[in-house]
Each structure stands twice: as structure tokens, then as C-alpha cells.
Design a protein around this motif. Structure first.
Motif, PDB file in Angstrom:
ATOM      1  N   ARG A 116       0.820  -1.206   0.000  1.00 23.73           N
ATOM      2  CA  ARG A 116       0.000   0.000   0.000  1.00 23.73           C
ATOM      3  C   ARG A 116       0.853   1.255   0.000  1.00 23.73           C
ATOM      4  NH1 ARG A 116      -4.693   0.152   4.275  1.00 23.73           N
ATOM      5  NH2 ARG A 116      -5.525  -1.345   2.763  1.00 23.73           N
ATOM      6  N   ASP A 202      -7.682   0.493  -4.062  1.00 26.16           N
ATOM      7  CA  ASP A 202      -7.143  -0.048  -2.814  1.00 26.16           C
ATOM      8  C   ASP A 202      -8.186  -0.893  -2.087  1.00 26.16           C
ATOM      9  OD1 ASP A 202      -4.858   0.085  -0.788  1.00 26.16           O
ATOM     10  OD2 ASP A 202      -6.571   0.744   0.412  1.00 26.16           O
ATOM     11  N   SER A 206      -7.732  -4.760  -1.037  1.00 26.24           N
ATOM     12  CA  SER A 206      -7.971  -5.267   0.315  1.00 26.24           C
ATOM     13  C   SER A 206      -8.993  -6.404   0.299  1.00 26.24           C
ATOM     14  CB  SER A 206      -8.453  -4.133   1.225  1.00 26.24           C
ATOM     15  OG  SER A 206      -7.488  -3.100   1.289  1.00 26.24           O
ATOM     16  N   HIS A 210      -8.314 -10.171   1.472  1.00 26.55           N
ATOM     17  CA  HIS A 210      -9.140 -10.804   2.505  1.00 26.55           C
ATOM     18  C   HIS A 210      -9.708 -12.126   2.001  1.00 26.55           C
ATOM     19  CE1 HIS A 210     -11.975 -11.281   5.782  1.00 26.55           C
ATOM     20  NE2 HIS A 210     -12.956 -11.374   4.907  1.00 26.55           N
TER      21      HIS A 210
END
Length: 446
Positions: A116, A202, A206, A210
Motif C-alpha cells: 500500500r 485499494d 484489500s 481478505h
């Protein structure tokens, strides 16, 4: 659609075509607007005329190429699209529809970035370069306008007889506050688009991370479950094998001794032979019933489970001792301490230890061997000791046969202590200490 053309490449090509069409389309329809209403079309021409500079088309080609490779090479696509967008901002000093490809490519970079911090650095760099490009574009456009007005003024002065007093004002300083503020307001729209594209990309990254973590965790849990099942099956097989060894070794040893006694007494003492044969029959049936119980332990039929005999324990030791005494073995039983209820695992293990030790004495101690069996009930452990006065270990034997190995496994599973070796007065001795759970405290002492 040809098989060798990826679907995502066609999608990106269609997207690039739409952006180019929306950018240059107004210039294509300029002629029709100018023909119908020339006065109204003048302002429209200034804002949406078809670009005619070769440099503009070169930058547009870089943007289109970046869109085409954004799925396969996101960093390269960001470089190409950024170069094209920065070129447009520097030469035109305004945002065009084709420049919206930069936020789109930034979204792709943020969605596939592994770190990130790197994607945040790319966002900050893109915002900084767009601001610098816009500032440079404003300066470049103002310089071009100033140069054009000066040329017009010089031409007028050369053609006019009288001196022209009015002069063209020079452009503002390069780093004037007004210019910097105006550029910030003009580039704010692109900044908002870049930030929004980065945020969406982003979030997508994510979510994928996950989901990948959840899938990996699910796979790990499934693998652990299979491993636990395999270990449970192996442990159950080992338990059944150990139980079968104890049952078969004990039963066959007793039956062989009884059969030998019956054969020896068949002619002179038929009544003793009949008694011995009856012991053989009883022992065989009991061993066969216990083998059936062990082999049927995995069945789930309630009707069959109801017919299974309970597992033996310390309460079955008198019957076991009588069975060995019927073979002529001398057995003395000593109980130290107050007998108390013990856990089922300790109860069964103590019985099997005694059974295996007596069976070994019957097979290896020799004729007329005597055995002392001692049970000691202590607060924290149960001690089981079987010592005989027979011939002891044979020369070269280490006392680690299958039966003794099974005893060691039982004691190890209960975290107990085991001693195996020669007895003090000759013969062989097996001593096991099986831990008992601590008694529950019913009241707090004062």
C-alpha cells in the motif's frame, strides 16, 4: 471473437475508442454547427475544436497504448498514460476527456499493488506531476499568447503611420500567487478523480487479499481436519491392535497351558483333564467374545452395542487371577491403601498391564513360578507391580517384546512411569505408576 484475442484486451480497446471519440467528436461536428449558426458556433469552436497539432496526437497515442496494456503491465501503463496526460496538460493547460485514462490506470495499479505504501507514493507523485504540468502549461500558453499579441502589435505599428501608444502587457511572473492558486483550482478536479480511483482500487485490493486469506485459512483448516482424522484413525488402529494382542496372547497362552495339562492327565486323571478342557473352552469363548467386541467397536448399530460386554478393569482382576491359578500358577495379591474409583483409562490400562505381565510369566517364567501382584492406591497415583520368581530373562533378551512394548505405550499415554527388569530375588518384575487426577476441593480450608 477470435480465440487468440483476450476479452479484457477488447474491453480496454473499446474503452480507449470511446474516450477518443468523446474527446475529438465535438470537433468532427463543428462543420455542421458552423454552417447552421456561425455566430453561435464561434465560442463552441474555441472550446471543442478538433486538435490539429501532431504533438497532441502523439500524447493521445501514448494514452491509448497505456490503456491497452493496463491489464498485463500496470506499471508500464501508468508510465505511458501519465506521460500522455502530462503532455496534454503542458500543451493545452486544461483537462480533456481522454486524460481520464490516468485515474483509470491508477485504479488498476492500486488494485494489483502488493504494498500500500508504494501505491500511495504513486498517487502522491501523480498529483504532484499533474500540478507541475498544469503550471507549466499555463506559463507556456501565456507565453504563446504574449508572443502572438506582440507580433500583431509589431505588424500594426509597421503598417500604421502614427505611433501606437498602447502596448501589450507582459505575462505575470512565473511563480505568482494568483497563477499558483488558479492552477490548484483547475487541477482539483483531476486530483479528486485520482484520489477516488486510488480509493476504489485499494478497496478492491484489500477485498481480494481478505478473500485470499479466507480461502487459505479454509484450505488450512481442511488440511488440518484431514490430518486429525488420519491421526485419529491411526491411533484407533494402534489401540485395537494393542488390545487384540493382549487378548490373543493371554487367551492362547492360557489355552495352551490348560491343553498341555489335559493331555498329561488324560490317562491317569480323566477328571482333571475334563476340568482343564472346560477351562480351555471357557477361556476360548471369553477371548473370542472380547475379540468380537474390539472389532465391532467402530460400529454404530445400537442393537449390537447393547450386546457388547463392558471393558475390563480392576474389578475383573479376581476372575483373571482365578483363570491363571487354574493353570497351576501361584499368585499372591496384595492391596495397599484404600481402593477407590479410578478413571476408565487408568482402570483398563491397569487391568491390561496385569494381564500382559501374568501372560509373560506363564509363557517365560518356567514351571512352578510364583507371582506377587501388588496394587498400591496412593493419593496421586496407582502403582501396579507384578514380580515373579521364575527364570527371568533368557540370555540375550532385552525384555522389549511386543507385550512389554504395549505396556510401555499404555503407560506413556497416561504420562506414567514404568520399570521393567530383573527382580531382586531373581525372576522378572514389571512396575508401573499411573497418575490419578487431583481430587476436587469441595470447601476452602480456614
Amino acid at each position: 471473437m477470435p480465440r487468440f484475442v483476450p476479452r479484457h484486451l477488447l474491453t480496454d480497446a473499446a474503452l480507449a475508442l470511446v474516450l477518443v471519440a468523446l474527446t475529438v467528436g465535438p470537433g468532427l461536428v463543428l462543420g455542421f454547427v458552423a454552417r447552421t449558426n456561425p455566430d453561435a458556433a464561434k465560442e463552441y469552436v474555441d472550446k471543442t475544436a478538433l486538435p490539429d497539432g501532431r504533438l497532441w496526437w502523439a500524447f493521445a497515442a501514448l494514452i491509448v497504448l497505456g490503456l491497452l496494456v493496463r491489464q498485463q503491465q500496470p506499471p508500464l501503463a501508468l508510465v505511458l498514460t501519465g506521460a500522455g496526460t502530462f503532455g496534454h496538460l503542458f500543451t493545452e493547460a486544461k483537462l480533456q476527456l481522454l486524460d481520464l485514462a490516468l485515474p483509470l490506470v491508477l485504479y488498476t495499479v492500486a488494485a494489483v499493488a502488493r504494498n500500500r505504501r508504494i501505491s500511495l507514493a504513486v498517487l502522491a507523485l501523480a498529483m504532484l506531476l499533474t500540478y507541475v504540468a498544469m503550471v507549466g502549461g499555463r506559463i507556456y500558453v501565456e507565453q504563446q499568447e504574449f508572443a502572438g499579441k506582440r507580433r500583431v502589435q509589431e505588424q500594426v505599428e509597421r503598417a500604421s503611420v502614427e505611433k501606437v501608444v498602447k502596448t501589450v502587457p507582459p505575462p505575470a511572473p512565473v511563480f505568482s500567487a494568483d497563477r499558483l492558486v488558479n492552477v490548484g483550482q483547475a487541477v482539483m478536479e483531476l486530483w479528486l478523480l485520482l484520489v477516488a480511483a486510488y480509493a476504489v482500487g485499494d478497496a478492491m485490493r484489500s477485498r481480494r487479499a481478505h478473500l485470499a486469506a479466507v480461502e487459505q485459512r479454509t484450505a488450512d483448516l481442511a488440511r488440518e481436519e484431514r490430518q486429525r482424522a488420519a491421526l485419529a484413525v491411526a491411533a484407533e488402529r494402534a489401540r485395537i491392535t494393542r488390545e487384540l494382542h493382549d487378548v490373543v496372547a493371554h487367551g492362547i497362552s492360557v489355552m495352551v497351558v490348560q491343553a498341555q495339562g489335559a493331555s498329561a492327565a488324560l490317562d491317569r486323571h480323566p477328571d482333571r483333564a475334563a476340568t482343564a478342557l472346560q477351562h480351555v473352552i471357557t477361556t476360548g469363548r471369553a477371548s473370542l467374545a472380547e475379540m468380537r467386541r474390539l472389532l465391532a467397536a467402530g460400529r454404530t448399530d445400537p442393537a449390537e452395542d447393547a450386546r457388547l460386554a463392558p471393558l475390563p478393569g480392576l474389578g475383573a482382576l479376581p476372575a483373571l487371577i482365578d483363570q491363571f491359578r487354574s493353570t497351576g500358577m501361584r499368585i499372591e495379591l496384595h492391596v495397599d491403601g484404600a481402593p477407590a474409583a479410578v478413571p476408565a483409562a487408568v482402570d483398563l490400562s491397569a487391568y491390561r498391564i496385569v494381564q500382559e505381565a501374568l501372560t509373560n510369566t506363564l509363557k517365560h517364567a518356567g514351571p512352578d513360578a510364583g507371582v506377587v501382584l501388588r496394587l498400591a492406591f496412593e493419593p496421586e497415583r496407582l502403582r501396579v507391580e507384578v514380580a515373579d520368581d521364575g527364570t527371568g530373562l533368557a540370555d540375550g533378551a532385552d525384555g522389549r517384546g511386543n507385550g512389554l512394548r504395549g505396556i510401555a505405550e499404555r503407560v506413556a499415554m497416561l504420562a506414567g512411569e514404568l520399570e521393567i527388569g530383573r527382580a531382586d530375588g531373581g525372576g522378572f518384575r514389571v512396575s508401573a505408576a499411573l497418575p490419578l487426577p487431583a481430587p476436587e476441593i469441595t470447601s476452602i480450608p480456614r
